[in-house]
Each structure stands twice: as structure tokens, then as C-alpha cells.
Motif scaffolding. Structure first.
Motif, PDB file in Angstrom:
ATOM      1  N   ALA A  25       0.825  -1.207   0.000  1.00 37.76           N
ATOM      2  CA  ALA A  25       0.000   0.000   0.000  1.00 37.76           C
ATOM      3  C   ALA A  25       0.860   1.258   0.000  1.00 37.76           C
ATOM      4  CB  ALA A  25      -0.926  -0.007   1.214  1.00 37.76           C
ATOM      5  N   LEU A  26       1.952   1.232   0.745  1.00 40.62           N
ATOM      6  CA  LEU A  26       2.857   2.385   0.781  1.00 40.62           C
ATOM      7  C   LEU A  26       3.461   2.645  -0.585  1.00 40.62           C
ATOM      8  CD1 LEU A  26       4.524   4.441   2.661  1.00 40.62           C
ATOM      9  CD2 LEU A  26       6.331   2.711   2.507  1.00 40.62           C
ATOM     10  N   ARG A  27       3.953   1.583  -1.228  1.00 38.85           N
ATOM     11  CA  ARG A  27       4.623   1.741  -2.520  1.00 38.85           C
ATOM     12  C   ARG A  27       3.637   2.130  -3.624  1.00 38.85           C
ATOM     13  NH1 ARG A  27      10.236   1.389  -3.366  1.00 38.85           N
ATOM     14  NH2 ARG A  27       9.949  -0.071  -5.091  1.00 38.85           N
ATOM     15  N   GLU A  28       2.401   1.680  -3.502  1.00 39.92           N
ATOM     16  CA  GLU A  28       1.416   2.044  -4.524  1.00 39.92           C
ATOM     17  C   GLU A  28       1.012   3.506  -4.420  1.00 39.92           C
ATOM     18  OE1 GLU A  28      -1.754  -0.716  -3.980  1.00 39.92           O
ATOM     19  OE2 GLU A  28      -0.822  -2.275  -5.243  1.00 39.92           O
ATOM     20  N   ARG A  29       0.870   3.989  -3.187  1.00 41.06           N
ATOM     21  CA  ARG A  29       0.428   5.371  -3.015  1.00 41.06           C
ATOM     22  C   ARG A  29       1.585   6.350  -3.085  1.00 41.06           C
ATOM     23  NH1 ARG A  29      -3.560   7.825   1.706  1.00 41.06           N
ATOM     24  NH2 ARG A  29      -3.644   9.941   0.845  1.00 41.06           N
ATOM     25  N   TRP A  30       2.722   5.975  -2.497  1.00 41.36           N
ATOM     26  CA  TRP A  30       3.900   6.855  -2.505  1.00 41.36           C
ATOM     27  C   TRP A  30       5.099   6.052  -3.028  1.00 41.36           C
ATOM     28  CZ3 TRP A  30       0.925   6.588   2.165  1.00 41.36           C
ATOM     29  CH2 TRP A  30       0.110   7.709   2.392  1.00 41.36           C
ATOM     30  N   PRO A  31       5.192   5.853  -4.329  1.00 36.88           N
ATOM     31  CA  PRO A  31       6.246   5.002  -4.896  1.00 36.88           C
ATOM     32  C   PRO A  31       7.657   5.518  -4.662  1.00 36.88           C
ATOM     33  CG  PRO A  31       5.049   6.161  -6.630  1.00 36.88           C
ATOM     34  CD  PRO A  31       4.283   6.376  -5.376  1.00 36.88           C
ATOM     35  N   ASP A  32       7.796   6.803  -4.314  1.00 40.22           N
ATOM     36  CA  ASP A  32       9.130   7.347  -4.088  1.00 40.22           C
ATOM     37  C   ASP A  32       9.580   7.198  -2.637  1.00 40.22           C
ATOM     38  OD1 ASP A  32       7.249   9.111  -3.091  1.00 40.22           O
ATOM     39  OD2 ASP A  32       8.402  10.904  -3.604  1.00 40.22           O
ATOM     40  N   SER A  33       8.811   6.520  -1.789  1.00 41.65           N
ATOM     41  CA  SER A  33       9.187   6.330  -0.387  1.00 41.65           C
ATOM     42  C   SER A  33      10.536   5.615  -0.294  1.00 41.65           C
ATOM     43  CB  SER A  33       8.119   5.510   0.351  1.00 41.65           C
ATOM     44  OG  SER A  33       6.885   6.195   0.369  1.00 41.65           O
ATOM     45  N   ASP A  34      11.375   6.078   0.626  1.00 47.29           N
ATOM     46  CA  ASP A  34      12.694   5.441   0.760  1.00 47.29           C
ATOM     47  C   ASP A  34      12.868   4.690   2.081  1.00 47.29           C
ATOM     48  OD1 ASP A  34      12.911   7.577   2.493  1.00 47.29           O
ATOM     49  OD2 ASP A  34      14.504   8.598   1.387  1.00 47.29           O
ATOM     50  N   ALA A  35      11.885   4.763   2.991  1.00 39.84           N
ATOM     51  CA  ALA A  35      11.987   4.029   4.258  1.00 39.84           C
ATOM     52  C   ALA A  35      10.589   3.777   4.822  1.00 39.84           C
ATOM     53  CB  ALA A  35      12.826   4.796   5.268  1.00 39.84           C
ATOM     54  N   LEU A  36      10.464   2.699   5.586  1.00 44.86           N
ATOM     55  CA  LEU A  36       9.209   2.358   6.249  1.00 44.86           C
ATOM     56  C   LEU A  36       9.510   1.953   7.683  1.00 44.86           C
ATOM     57  CD1 LEU A  36       6.169   1.765   6.270  1.00 44.86           C
ATOM     58  CD2 LEU A  36       6.712  -0.553   5.474  1.00 44.86           C
ATOM     59  N   PHE A  37       8.888   2.661   8.619  1.00 37.54           N
ATOM     60  CA  PHE A  37       9.000   2.349  10.043  1.00 37.54           C
ATOM     61  C   PHE A  37       7.734   1.595  10.438  1.00 37.54           C
ATOM     62  CE2 PHE A  37       9.266   4.511  14.527  1.00 37.54           C
ATOM     63  CZ  PHE A  37       9.493   3.275  15.116  1.00 37.54           C
ATOM     64  N   CYS A  38       7.900   0.351  10.890  1.00 36.79           N
ATOM     65  CA  CYS A  38       6.757  -0.485  11.263  1.00 36.79           C
ATOM     66  C   CYS A  38       6.573  -0.480  12.781  1.00 36.79           C
ATOM     67  CB  CYS A  38       6.968  -1.922  10.795  1.00 36.79           C
ATOM     68  SG  CYS A  38       7.131  -2.076   8.997  1.00 36.79           S
ATOM     69  N   ALA A  39       5.318  -0.520  13.222  1.00 35.39           N
ATOM     70  CA  ALA A  39       5.019  -0.418  14.647  1.00 35.39           C
ATOM     71  C   ALA A  39       5.577  -1.581  15.450  1.00 35.39           C
ATOM     72  CB  ALA A  39       3.513  -0.309  14.863  1.00 35.39           C
ATOM     73  N   THR A  40       5.752  -2.757  14.832  1.00 33.30           N
ATOM     74  CA  THR A  40       6.344  -3.909  15.522  1.00 33.30           C
ATOM     75  C   THR A  40       7.256  -4.663  14.563  1.00 33.30           C
ATOM     76  OG1 THR A  40       4.669  -5.563  14.949  1.00 33.30           O
ATOM     77  CG2 THR A  40       4.221  -4.178  16.870  1.00 33.30           C
ATOM     78  N   ASP A  41       8.133  -5.471  15.126  1.00 32.34           N
ATOM     79  CA  ASP A  41       9.007  -6.307  14.307  1.00 32.34           C
ATOM     80  C   ASP A  41       8.223  -7.345  13.516  1.00 32.34           C
ATOM     81  OD1 ASP A  41      11.084  -4.885  15.353  1.00 32.34           O
ATOM     82  OD2 ASP A  41      12.083  -6.575  16.324  1.00 32.34           O
ATOM     83  N   LEU A  42       7.092  -7.785  14.056  1.00 36.28           N
ATOM     84  CA  LEU A  42       6.313  -8.815  13.375  1.00 36.28           C
ATOM     85  C   LEU A  42       5.812  -8.324  12.022  1.00 36.28           C
ATOM     86  CD1 LEU A  42       5.301 -11.714  13.934  1.00 36.28           C
ATOM     87  CD2 LEU A  42       3.136 -10.693  14.660  1.00 36.28           C
ATOM     88  N   ILE A  43       5.242  -7.118  11.983  1.00 37.34           N
ATOM     89  CA  ILE A  43       4.767  -6.612  10.698  1.00 37.34           C
ATOM     90  C   ILE A  43       5.939  -6.164   9.825  1.00 37.34           C
ATOM     91  CG2 ILE A  43       2.452  -6.026  11.450  1.00 37.34           C
ATOM     92  CD1 ILE A  43       3.287  -3.200  11.897  1.00 37.34           C
TER      93      ILE A  43
END
Length: 345
Positions: free
Chosen positions: A241-259
């Protein structure tokens, strides 16, 4: 005429005392406060207990002494590695001093949490530990009126019910995002479940947004996937979903290690390079975080130390020790950057 088989009669403390050659009071003392009897007497009693399959009547003991002998803990999920470390340390620390642990799992539901609290308080625990902030006002009032030690953990609330041993979830979110910015990432997304079902994830999100704001960066790249608690597949859906909406994103911070692991798996499946195409970070330093490929950057939290400190504080409070640990203990956290965010130079 057939006769019904008579039910076996359970052994009593007097039976144990007769078998061990001691008084019933000595049996009670050996089982509840073993440090008060000699090793030889304790061994005699333990042998008699095993031979007779004796089970102590804890309810009767609690009624006579006005002490239940157990501590209650409310946890939002039993699938979180960090929570389990806290439970392990808490159980070890209490068991060594003669107390047992009563666990209630609210499954990230505020309604279930309140109902569990009512049930638990009805069982007259010696103390209550919260591995999640009590969000409801009625719940906090119940705790304040219980007249027993209450220890909040895994957060740093402004207005704790009683004692607090933990760290700031919001500060942890801020610190991880700022460390990503320091590593050259500028278009950073955040992935978590619904705010109403994951209060800690929401606090990390607030810290994340504050760091972006302080550095003058875009705060719109927020993705929510799944329900409570989030699963590995939700991480996969979230990174897509992140890459589809914002394809230029260079990092993703996830709320937990599991996700975050789900996000890494999906990146590998789609041929997205980590961290060259997208850096990924998590929170919690789960058991698998250092060994997956690429190894996961995360926030290491003091799960085990939190449980140990809570046990020490609770026992000191219950037993009225002259010297007691501090009622407010901020144990902090540690950023751990691994391959998933470290660009090759």
C-alpha cells in the motif's frame, strides 16, 4: 445391584503432617514460607506432599490470612515476544518469594480489559501489573480504589495510577525516525494497526510524526493494515500500500518487528531491494530480528528488566520493606540498526 464407586477423598494438610511427622502448622509454613523451616523439615513435607498428591487449599488460606498470595497482570497479547519476557521475569521474581501470577489477556480490547480487571480484582490479588496502559476512566478508578500496589509498565504515563516502570513509547518512535533521517532517509512511511486497538503503536506514530515535523519533512505517509493484533501478512499488505500510493518512499517504520518481517518478506518476493529501494525498521527486537535476511533494524526494549523490577517493587510494597525501590523507574530503550537500514558505502 451395582454400586457406585466411591469418590477418592483428597488428602488434607493433617494427612501430610502425619506422614511427615510434623504439625499442620509446620506444613503450612513449609509450603507458604519455606525459608522459615529447616531444610530437613522442608524435605519431609515435600516428600509427603508428593506421596499423597496433596493440593493446598489456597482459598481457605487466603480467607484465614486475608492474603491471596497471587499477583495479577493484564497483558494486551500473549504473542508479543517482549511482553512474554516481562511475564517470564515477573513470574520468576514473584515465585522466588512465594507469590504466584494470575494472567489476563485482553487481546487489545479496552472492553475486555475492563471486564478482566473486574474479575481479577474480585479474586483479591496482592497487586496488579499492567502491561498496557489502562485506557478507560472507570478502570483507573477501580485500580485507585483497590487499595493495593499497581504497577504500570511498557510506557511512561504523565499521570500513573500508582507506580510506573517502563519507557516512553512516543520517545522510542521519535528516536527511530530521527535516526533514519540522520542516515539520509527523507520520505519515511509508518505502518501500524488502527489507533483505537493499538495504543502503543499510536504513541510510536505520534513520535514518528513529531520527528518528521521537527525536521521539516512530509508527514502524510501513514499506512494502516489489518485489525488487532497485526499479523505478518498485514506487514506485507502495508508495504504494498505504501509503494502504490507513494512510490518514491525510501523508508518504512513499522510499529512492531512482526509486521516489519511481513514487509521484508514482501519486498523480497517482489524484488524490491532492502535497503537500497526501501529501508525497513521495526520495534521490539523480537527473537527473529537479528537472524532474518536482511537483519532487521529495531528498537530494543527492556522487557525482562521491566518484569524483574516490577517483582522487586511489588514484594517490597506488599511486605512493607523499610527500603523500597523507586516508584517511578524509566528503564529507557536502545536503537539497533542492522542491514535493513544500513546503506552500503
Amino acid at each position: 445391584m451395582s454400586r457406585k464407586a466411591s469418590k477418592p477423598v483428597p488428602a488434607t494438610s493433617r494427612d501430610v503432617a502425619a506422614r511427615a511427622g510434623v504439625s499442620p502448622m509446620t506444613v503450612s509454613r513449609a509450603l507458604r514460607k519455606p525459608e522459615l523451616v529447616s531444610q530437613a523439615t522442608r524435605e519431609k513435607v515435600e516428600t509427603a506432599v508428593r506421596e499423597l498428591s496433596y493440593v493446598p487449599d489456597l482459598v481457605a488460606g487466603a480467607l484465614s490470612s486475608q492474603r491471596s498470595g497471587h499477583v495479577a497482570v493484564l497483558v494486551p497479547s500473549l504473542r508479543h515476544t517482549g511482553f512474554l519476557r516481562t511475564l517470564e521475569a515477573l513470574s520468576e521474581g514473584l515465585r522466588a518469594r512465594g507469590y504466584s501470577l494470575l494472567i489476563g489477556d485482553s487481546y487489545y480490547s479496552s472492553a475486555a480489559e475492563l471486564e478482566l480487571l473486574r474479575v481479577i480484582l474480585g479474586r483479591k490479588p496482592e497487586a496488579v501489573v499492567l502491561i498496557a496502559g489502562m485506557s478507560s476512566a472507570p478502570g483507573r478508578e477501580l485500580l485507585r480504589g483497590a487499595g493495593i500496589p499497581v504497577v504500570e509498565t511498557w510506557d511512561w504515563p504523565d499521570d500513573p495510577v500508582d507506580a510506573v516502570i517502563g519507557f516512553s513509547q512516543q520517545a522510542a518512535g521519535y528516536a527511530m525516525t530521527e535516526s533514519l533521517i540522520e542516515r539520509g532517509y527523507r520520505k519515511i512511511g509508518f505502518l501500524a494497526g488502527p489507533a483505537e486497538t493499538d495504543p502503543y503503536g499510536e504513541l510510536r506514530r505520534r513520535g514518528h510524526l513529531a520527528a518528521l515535523t521537527d525536521h521539516g519533512l512530509c508527514t502524510e505517509r501513514l499506512v494502516s493494515a489489518g485489525a488487532r493484533p497485526m499479523e505478518i501478512d498485514d506487514g506485507a499488505a502495508g508495504v504494498v500500500a505504501l509503494r502504490e500510493r507513494w512510490p518514491d518512499s525510501d523508508a518504512l517504520f513499522c510499529a512492531t518487528d512482526l509486521i516489519a518481517m511481513g514487509a521484508l518478506n514482501e519486498c523480497r518476493r517482489r524484488g524490491w531491494r532492502v535497503p537500497e529501494d526501501l529501508a525497513v525498521a521495526g520495534h521490539g527486537n523480537f527473537d527473529f530480528s537479528a537472524s532474518i535476511v536482511p537483519s532487521l533494524s529495531t528498537v530494543r526494549v527492556p522487557g525482562f528488566r521491566t518484569g524483574s523490577a516490577a517483582a522487586d517493587l511489588i514484594v517490597a510494597r506488599i511486605e512493607g520493606c523499610e527500603i523500597q525501590p523507586p516508584a517511578r523507574q524509566n528503564l529507557g530503550f536502545e536503537l539497533v540498526h542492522r542491514d535493513s537500514t544500513e546503506r552500503r558505502r
